[in-house]
Design a protein around this motif. Structure first.
Motif, PDB file in Angstrom:
ATOM      1  N   ALA A 189       0.833  -1.209   0.000  1.00 48.18           N
ATOM      2  CA  ALA A 189       0.000   0.000   0.000  1.00 48.18           C
ATOM      3  C   ALA A 189       0.867   1.258   0.000  1.00 48.18           C
ATOM      4  O   ALA A 189       0.518   2.253  -0.648  1.00 48.18           O
ATOM      5  N   ALA A 193       0.474   4.094  -2.648  1.00 48.57           N
ATOM      6  CA  ALA A 193       0.211   5.467  -2.182  1.00 48.57           C
ATOM      7  C   ALA A 193       1.240   6.446  -2.747  1.00 48.57           C
ATOM      8  O   ALA A 193       0.909   7.568  -3.139  1.00 48.57           O
ATOM      9  N   TRP A 196       0.445   7.032  -6.353  1.00 46.74           N
ATOM     10  CA  TRP A 196      -0.760   7.885  -6.407  1.00 46.74           C
ATOM     11  C   TRP A 196      -0.388   9.353  -6.167  1.00 46.74           C
ATOM     12  O   TRP A 196      -0.813  10.254  -6.882  1.00 46.74           O
ATOM     13  N   LEU A 227      -5.004   1.608   2.091  1.00 47.93           N
ATOM     14  CA  LEU A 227      -5.122   2.822   1.270  1.00 47.93           C
ATOM     15  C   LEU A 227      -6.232   3.732   1.788  1.00 47.93           C
ATOM     16  O   LEU A 227      -6.057   4.949   1.891  1.00 47.93           O
TER      17      LEU A 227
END
Ligand code: ADP
Ligand code: MG
Length: 474
Positions: A189, A193, A196, A227
């Motif tokens: 994650a 992240a 992102w 997330l």
């Protein structure tokens, strides 16, 4: 390197009691899977199969596997950026293997158009077995690197607690306290992240691309939840949904139902049965987009068996990672013998060698997901049949790794409790993020131990052969 509780396995009453505790602990911890009968509903769920006891893993080999993971991350990433290498390595394979050829066509098309994607996220899992050499000393040998949809990072975060409790019930609190914490889903994650964030749109979502049949949803939810905890929105979609509702704008931003997608995390798309014509079109749309694909199509190709075989050739690692002598040595130390079956004199010799001594080898097609490899008599028969045809080049040959078996109980819903002779496979999760040419994250994110009865030559947890386990370092 046996675990210090082999004696326990003979105490039937203690084992039965421990198994009851283990199953309830697994349910409480969330070591869960949907049922075969209702794979797309969570009304009735079951525990994912697991071992009653943790399995012994040599401490030095465990550390070796962690120590080489960042090297493998760099390697996979380097391959994914090396068009000349992928083209040359897969040239013979794509002539005979339609699936690899279709992936390759998308790869070439996206390159010709020019990559819209500038942030790259890799989540892989490098798998190993402990080969028992002639003198009985175990050594770490790589089975393969999974560069797409590497699973069980979520559920494996929860097995140590279950095994800890089992050991306590069996009067082994000291050993229980030595089980290592492990949380790959968190590391995965963190990578998602980061990608992102670098994509740079607060309102964009992360899209998990999932299969039609979703038995292993809880494993994925572990990553999703991490997330959400970071206030990143997650949506779950299938190729079919992308085909129907996905679109690109002028800047090749990807939209699903009007929502911008920053990261596409594939838990799907790694075997031919995942694709019909519409799904191929959906895949192409995703690959053409600006969204961070985990993995992008080049990285998926970097995980093919043919690439693995080419990596074992003298000089290949050095050419892919110039100047990284130590990393190359660390990686090479984990390689088992791998052989090309390409058409020609060398391939003829290799085929003859395998036919004469099939027990020494594994024959592997360009497939993922378990249950595809050929062993022993079947290996011999298939190779006899195709040894003079180009079809041979869709396979690679690998030395068979022979670990020392250990006794354990494999707990599966609706199965009798019975002791089995078992072998284990250790996986290390790797996560990396690259922005343009700069590596901004490169980590080992945790481990997975899977164990199976020795009568099964092939297959993972999802294939119903292996079960989840926890390493006990010795
Ligand atoms: P897949 O992509 O289908 O997972 P793998 O290469 O991981 O293919 O092989 C599947 C399984 O077969 C492994 O999990 C392992 O149990 C077994 N296997 C693969 N290669 C070898 C090998 N060289 N020696 C012994 N067992 C192997
Ligand atoms: Mg595998």
């Amino acid at each position: 390197m046996a675990a210090p509780w082999e004696d326990v396995l003979r105490n039937k009453a203690a084992v039965e009691e421990a198994a009851r505790v283990a199953v309830d602990a697994a349910l409480l911890q969330g070591v869960l899977m949907r049922t075969e009968g209702e794979p797309n509903a969570s009304d009735v769920v079951n525990y994912a199969p697991f071992t009653l006891l943790p399995s012994a893993v040599p401490s030095a080999l465990f550390q070796q596997a962690y120590a080489v993971q960042q090297d493998f991350n760099l390697l996979v990433d380097a391959i994914s950026q090396n068009k000349e290498f992928l083209e040359r390595t897969l040239a013979s394979t794509i002539k005979v293997d339609d699936f690899t050829a279709r992936l390759f066509r998308i790869y070439m098309q996206v390159l010709e158009e020019g990559l819209a994607q500038s942030v790259f996220l890799g989540i892989n899992r490098s798998d190993y077995m402990f080969d028992c050499g002639v003198d009985g000393t175990p050594s770490l040998k790589q089975i393969e690197i999974n560069t797409i949809a590497a699973s069980f990072g979520g559920l494996t975060s929860r097995t140590a607690a279950v095994h800890g409790q089992v050991l306590k019930v069996l009067g082994r609190s000291e050993e229980a306290s030595r089980l290592l914490p492990n949380n790959p889903s968190k590391g995965l994650a963190l990578g998602i992240a980061k990608a992102w964030e670098l994509y740079g749109s607060q309102s964009a979502v992360v899209m998990f691309l999932v299969e039609e049949v979703q038995r292993n949803i809880f494993d994925q939810r572990c990553v999703e939840n991490e997330l959400w905890n970071r206030n990143i929105r997650v949506i779950r979609k299938r190729f079919r949904d992308v085909f129907e509702k996905g679109s690109l704008d002028d800047a090749k931003r990807l939209y699903m139902d009007g929502q911008e997608v920053a990261v596409v995390y594939y838990r799907e798309g790694y075997v031919p049965k995942n694709y019909d014509q519409q799904n191929w079109e959906a895949r192409l749309l995703l690959e053409r987009s600006r969204a961070v694909k985990c993995p992008d199509i080049a990285t998926q190709l970097a995980g093919t068996k043919k690439v693995q075989q080419e990596l074992s050739q003298p000089g290949t690692l050095e050419r892919l990672l110039p100047g990284r002598t130590e990393a190359v040595a660390r990686m090479r130390a984990t390689f088992a013998g791998l052989y090309s079956l390409d058409v020609g004199e060398e391939g003829d010799k290799i085929a003859a060698m395998a036919i004469a001594d099939p027990d020494r080898f594994v024959l592997k097609p360009q497939r993922e997901g378990g249950g595809n490899n050929l062993y022993d008599e079947e290996l011999r028969q298939v190779l006899e049949k195709i040894k003079d045809s180009p079809e041979r080049t869709s396979y690679i040959l690998m030395d068979k790794i022979k670990p020392q078996p250990a006794m354990n109980y494999l707990l599966r819903a609706h199965s009798p409790l019975q002791v089995s002779e078992c072998i284990s496979e250790l996986g290390i999760f790797g996560v990396y993020v690259r922005q343009g040419k700069e590596m901004v994250m490169n980590k080992a994110a945790g481990h997975l131990l899977r164990t199976k009865a020795i009568e099964h030559a092939d297959g993972g947890v999802a294939a119903g052969v292996a079960v989840l386990d926890t390493p006990y370092l010795v």
